[in-house]
Design a protein around this motif. Structure first.
Motif, short mmCIF file in Angstrom:
data_model
loop_
_atom_site.label_atom_id
_atom_site.label_comp_id
_atom_site.label_asym_id
_atom_site.label_seq_id
_atom_site.Cartn_x
_atom_site.Cartn_y
_atom_site.Cartn_z
N ALA A 1 0.82 -1.20 0.00
CA ALA A 1 0.00 0.00 0.00
C ALA A 1 0.86 1.26 0.00
O ALA A 1 0.53 2.25 -0.66
CB ALA A 1 -0.92 -0.01 1.21
N LEU A 2 1.98 1.23 0.71
CA LEU A 2 2.87 2.39 0.73
C LEU A 2 3.52 2.61 -0.63
O LEU A 2 3.72 3.76 -1.05
CB LEU A 2 3.94 2.21 1.81
N VAL A 3 3.86 1.55 -1.33
CA VAL A 3 4.38 1.68 -2.69
C VAL A 3 3.34 2.36 -3.59
O VAL A 3 3.65 3.27 -4.38
CB VAL A 3 4.79 0.32 -3.26
N LEU A 4 2.09 1.94 -3.46
CA LEU A 4 1.01 2.52 -4.27
C LEU A 4 0.84 4.00 -3.96
O LEU A 4 0.71 4.83 -4.88
CB LEU A 4 -0.29 1.76 -4.00
N SER A 5 0.85 4.34 -2.69
CA SER A 5 0.69 5.74 -2.31
C SER A 5 1.88 6.58 -2.80
O SER A 5 1.71 7.71 -3.29
CB SER A 5 0.54 5.86 -0.79
N GLY A 6 3.09 6.05 -2.67
CA GLY A 6 4.25 6.76 -3.17
C GLY A 6 4.19 6.97 -4.67
O GLY A 6 4.61 8.02 -5.19
N ALA A 7 3.66 5.98 -5.40
CA ALA A 7 3.51 6.13 -6.85
C ALA A 7 2.57 7.29 -7.17
O ALA A 7 2.82 8.07 -8.10
CB ALA A 7 2.98 4.84 -7.45
N GLY A 8 1.52 7.43 -6.40
CA GLY A 8 0.61 8.55 -6.62
C GLY A 8 1.28 9.88 -6.34
O GLY A 8 1.11 10.85 -7.09
N SER A 9 2.07 9.96 -5.29
CA SER A 9 2.73 11.21 -4.94
C SER A 9 3.86 11.56 -5.90
O SER A 9 4.32 12.71 -5.92
CB SER A 9 3.29 11.12 -3.51
N SER A 10 4.31 10.61 -6.72
CA SER A 10 5.38 10.90 -7.67
C SER A 10 4.96 11.93 -8.71
O SER A 10 5.81 12.56 -9.34
CB SER A 10 5.81 9.61 -8.38
N THR A 11 3.67 12.10 -8.91
CA THR A 11 3.20 13.04 -9.93
C THR A 11 3.34 14.48 -9.49
O THR A 11 3.38 15.40 -10.32
CB THR A 11 1.72 12.77 -10.25
#
Length: 412
Positions: free
Chosen positions: A123-133
């Protein structure tokens, strides 16, 4: 005349193309919307620090494992900066920012329902992917909106991010004394949905071709020379060390404060104090960099960071807490100066790409240094000496900054 963030006529866009045609109210609305989005994502990032002691107790993790858990988020955030920029060329920065914010919120929602460590990590990987934008696209939008006068607004944008770092971890620390950590993450996810709706509603559209709006030709960018490319590389190196020192200390701050007798609520307040100082640092030093030069400001902030870290280590709890705003001021003051310098040294490929490259390397360095360097140090010699290593990392910026100085117009 239609409202746009950038306008082109088929030529390669410069960082100032169309900026003079954007009305002040539209600029203000753009900066405010981008700032709130930045506050959310930076709050998401620093919320992890407050939760580390909770996860250590629940999952029985050592310092290396804790550093790795945080780095999963930051690694996804860093590694997807370039793909986020590529998506924005095709679908517009506005749309990608909205989708990224929803993905960041969704990751925290999934973390809140995770039943074990593996689910939490995913879940943290997914959230970090979103914040990469957020970082490369928002910075490029501001650079295009304000043109040559973007350094000050970029400082304001970074100031907004630290407001999120001040508010969300402190609020979470308070809630954690009365509620389960999963519930806290659900609330954070709900806040992300609200912010995503605000970005979709308030951020101006980009009806121009994305490739033109987000790219610059070599001739149009001030950083087209080999000297500027060297300068940009040195700037990235400074950013990597600066970003490595920050989590190298903050990942151990909860445990250092607990050794001094702090409870979890105090830990949340401590991160709020660091973030308040950091917000002031980003607001102040972005403009001081314009007036007194990048080199002087960066050397001051990095030396101040090292001294403040050592003071926090040496002092009892209450005096140490009073040092934390000063630490935040120095710890985050560097970033506004560096971000404002990216358009000046942008290599061929454009400002948006330069920001993406800068964030990829600097955040990537942070993601790798924490589990590979500071985590093993914490397990081997304890949090105190690992924090001392973070202070040394900050000081290592000084010689590189002196080497970079000749490449800066006002860096001497």
């Amino acid at each position: 005349m239609p409202t746009t963030i950038a306008e082109t006529d088929g030529r390669a866009a410069t960082p100032t193309d169309g900026a003079d045609n954007i009305r002040p109210p539209i600029r203000t609305r753009t900066l405010a919307t981008i700032g709130v989005n930045h506050a959310l994502h930076d709050g998401y990032t620093d919320l992890i620090y407050v939760l580390l002691p909770v996860w250590q107790a629940e999952f029985g993790l050592g310092y290396v494992a804790l550093a790795l858990v945080r780095s999963l988020y930051v690694g996804a955030l860093a590694g997807l900066q370039m793909p986020a920029t590529a998506l924005a060329r095709r679908f517009s920065a506005r749309r990608v920012l909205v989708l990224g914010t929803l993905l960041g919120a969704g990751g925290y929602a999934l973390a809140g329902v995770s039943g074990g460590l593996a689910g939490l990590c995913g879940a943290l990987v997914l959230s970090g992917a979103g914040s990469s934008t957020q970082h490369p696209l928002a910075s490029a939008v501001i650079a295009r909106t304000y043109g040559a006068g973007a350094r000050g607004p970029l400082g304001t944008y970074n100031f907004a991010g630290d407001l999120g770092k001040a508010a969300l971890p402190a609020f979470a620390g308070l809630l954690l004394t009365h509620a389960d950590w999963r519930f806290v993450l659900w609330l954070a996810a709900g806040l992300g949905v609200v912010v995503a709706f605000g970005v979709a509603t308030l951020l101006p559209r980009e009806p121009v071709p994305r490739e033109d709006a987000l790219a610059c030709s070599q001739a149009a960018v001030p950083g087209g020379s080999s000297a500027s490319r060297t300068g940009f590389g040195l700037l990235v190196a400074v950013g990597m060390l600066d970003n490595a020192a920050r989590p190298g200390f903050l990942v151990y701050l909860p445990f250092l404060l607990q050794e001094k007798g702090a409870v979890l609520t105090t830990v949340g307040v401590a991160f709020g104090l660091v973030a308040v100082g950091g917000a002031l640092g980003k607001a102040i030093f972005g403009r001081l960099g314009e007036r007194y030069g990048v080199t002087r400001c960066v050397i001051l902030t990095e030396a101040g960071t090292a001294v403040a870290i050592l003071l926090v280590l040496a002092l009892p709890l209450t005096p140490a807490l009073t040092v934390l705003p000063v630490l935040g001021l120095m710890l985050n003051g560097t970033s506004s100066v560096l971000y404002g310098t990216v358009p000046d040294l942008a290599p061929p490929g454009g400002v948006a790409r330069a920001f993406a490259v800068f964030y990829t390397w600097t955040l990537g360095g942070s993601a790798l240094a924490t589990p590979l360097l500071y985590g093993p140090l914490g397990d081997a010699v304890g949090p105190t000496w690992a924090a001392v290593a973070a202070a040394v990392t900050a000081l290592a910026v000084v010689p590189i900054m002196l080497r970079l100085s000749p490449n800066l117009a006002r860096g001497r």
